[in-house]
Structure formats: C-alpha cells, structure tokens
Write a protein that holds these residues in place. Sequence first.
Motif, PDB file in Angstrom:
ATOM      1  N   ILE A 107      12.884 -10.728 -78.541  1.00 40.24           N
ATOM      2  CA  ILE A 107      12.537 -10.070 -77.282  1.00 40.24           C
ATOM      3  C   ILE A 107      11.111  -9.565 -77.396  1.00 40.24           C
ATOM      4  N   GLN A 108      10.253 -10.009 -76.495  1.00 38.65           N
ATOM      5  CA  GLN A 108       8.877  -9.534 -76.489  1.00 38.65           C
ATOM      6  C   GLN A 108       8.796  -8.215 -75.739  1.00 38.65           C
ATOM      7  N   LEU A 109       8.167  -7.234 -76.361  1.00 37.61           N
ATOM      8  CA  LEU A 109       8.023  -5.911 -75.756  1.00 37.61           C
ATOM      9  C   LEU A 109       6.617  -5.785 -75.174  1.00 37.61           C
ATOM     10  N   VAL A 110       6.535  -5.478 -73.900  1.00 38.70           N
ATOM     11  CA  VAL A 110       5.231  -5.291 -73.240  1.00 38.70           C
ATOM     12  C   VAL A 110       5.313  -4.078 -72.322  1.00 38.70           C
ATOM     13  N   THR A 167      19.176 -12.085 -70.641  1.00 35.92           N
ATOM     14  CA  THR A 167      17.729 -12.093 -70.420  1.00 35.92           C
ATOM     15  C   THR A 167      17.401 -11.955 -68.941  1.00 35.92           C
ATOM     16  N   ARG A 168      18.110 -12.693 -68.095  1.00 35.79           N
ATOM     17  CA  ARG A 168      17.835 -12.644 -66.658  1.00 35.79           C
ATOM     18  C   ARG A 168      18.156 -11.278 -66.063  1.00 35.79           C
ATOM     19  N   GLN A 169      19.239 -10.677 -66.524  1.00 34.03           N
ATOM     20  CA  GLN A 169      19.697  -9.440 -65.898  1.00 34.03           C
ATOM     21  C   GLN A 169      19.089  -8.181 -66.513  1.00 34.03           C
ATOM     22  N   CYS A 170      18.621  -8.267 -67.743  1.00 30.92           N
ATOM     23  CA  CYS A 170      18.077  -7.075 -68.406  1.00 30.92           C
ATOM     24  C   CYS A 170      16.554  -7.055 -68.465  1.00 30.92           C
ATOM     25  N   PHE A 171      15.917  -8.227 -68.397  1.00 32.63           N
ATOM     26  CA  PHE A 171      14.480  -8.282 -68.659  1.00 32.63           C
ATOM     27  C   PHE A 171      13.725  -9.007 -67.558  1.00 32.63           C
ATOM     28  N   SER A 172      14.082  -8.695 -66.311  1.00 32.00           N
ATOM     29  CA  SER A 172      13.345  -9.255 -65.178  1.00 32.00           C
ATOM     30  C   SER A 172      12.008  -8.544 -64.972  1.00 32.00           C
ATOM     31  N   ASP A 173      11.832  -7.385 -65.627  1.00 31.75           N
ATOM     32  CA  ASP A 173      10.564  -6.666 -65.568  1.00 31.75           C
ATOM     33  C   ASP A 173      10.142  -6.318 -66.996  1.00 31.75           C
ATOM     34  N   ARG A 174       9.090  -5.560 -67.142  1.00 31.84           N
ATOM     35  CA  ARG A 174       8.544  -5.264 -68.465  1.00 31.84           C
ATOM     36  C   ARG A 174       9.363  -4.192 -69.187  1.00 31.84           C
ATOM     37  N   VAL A 175       9.513  -4.400 -70.475  1.00 30.20           N
ATOM     38  CA  VAL A 175      10.199  -3.438 -71.341  1.00 30.20           C
ATOM     39  C   VAL A 175       9.255  -3.139 -72.499  1.00 30.20           C
TER      40      VAL A 175
END
Length: 225
Positions: free
Chosen positions: A41-44, A170-178
């Motif tokens: 998981i890439q964190l940005v 991935t689609r449901q948890c990371f649709s925006d930046r984390v």
Amino acid sequence: MWCIPPEQDAAFVAAMEQVLSVYHRPYDPLRPVVNMDEQPIQLVSHSRAPLPMRPGDSAKIDYEYVREGMCNAFMFVQPLAGWREVHVSTTKTALDWAHFIKWLVDHPRFASAERITLVCDNLNTHCAGSLYAAFAPEEASRILSKLEIVFTPKHGSWLNMAEPELSVMTRQCFSDRVGSQAEANERITKWYAARNERQTGIDWQFTTADARIKLRRLYPKIELR
C-alpha cells in the motif's frame, strides 16, 4: 496478460487442478480452507490542504502529493464462511509471514480444526523455511503440522481467491489519499469488520471443467500411434 512458457504447461496444469480441487470441497469446520495473499500500500498525503465542497462549488484537491512510504496488507479469507481479516505491517519479510501464519493457526476460530488448508502463491517467503527462521524447531514443526499448504501455479496467482478480495479492499478503502499506516489500518479494520458482519462470501465461478475447456492448449496432447 499472462504468458506461460510451453515447458511449464504440465506443471501449471497440475498446480491449477490441485487448487481447483480444493475449491470443490464442501465447507468443513474441521478442515477449513483459508486463502492468503499480500499487497503493498503506497502512503501519500496532501502537499496542500484540500478546499472543502461549498454550495455551488466542488471540492478542490491539489494534484501534488507527498510520499509517506509504504506498508503491506496481509489478507486471510475463508470464502465459504464469509470471514476475512487483514493485518497491516511495515514490512513483508519471511519473518512477517511466519508470525502471521502462527497467528492463523492459533486463532480461536480454528481451535477445533484438525488441519487448515492454506492456499497462497509460491512467493519465496511462503515456505517452511520461514517458519524455522522465525521460531524454534519444535514450534515451527507444530505450526506446519496444522497446515496443508496449496500453492497456486507460477503465472497463476489469479487462482487465489484472496486476490479479488484484495481488489475490493483497495477500491473501497483507498479511493483517496492515505498518509499513514495507522490510517490505512483503521480503514481496513472497519472494512473487513463490516464484511464479516454481513458474512460476505466469494462466488467463485471458475471450475476444473471450465479450465479443461478454456485452457485446453495447456494440456498435454496425446498422439495415438
């Protein structure tokens, strides 16, 4: 698009049919089938604070971002029981895998299980050696005695039911930046708790019969003389 070298056809077919035969098994709490996979998981984070939505105006997010590193998600899913759990770790080493496998074997959910069938891809860290590197020989042997490890074939990790579950996550948890591992873990924990409460299963459609039709080019050709 995956491509299988001709010399690997027989090995691919054998491993694929072994995995699919496991998926044909009926639900058995004494011999549960659990799929495992992992995903980075890439964190940005935002370089500038977003502007919130206002009446007559949409929210605005600067396209620039700040890299905050990586973390890793270890997914365990029991498709026929509608159960999954995900662990977020800083690294994805052999020792990480070994400790999560010990967690699985010792989970109260599987306390009465005679043996857990673990389906995973054949990554080099997914092996008995990782357990012996992490634990004393007696403990590593105990963990292995509770497992039947079934590997998906090389170039065939798509046969692992944990992959579509990771895709949904991935689609449901990371649709925006984390921007942090803690935030990623919080989102994922809420996600799998909700799916477990609904007992969301996996409707696997690909069978051995389908494989023998759609992938018939991989099967050995017997020439009659």
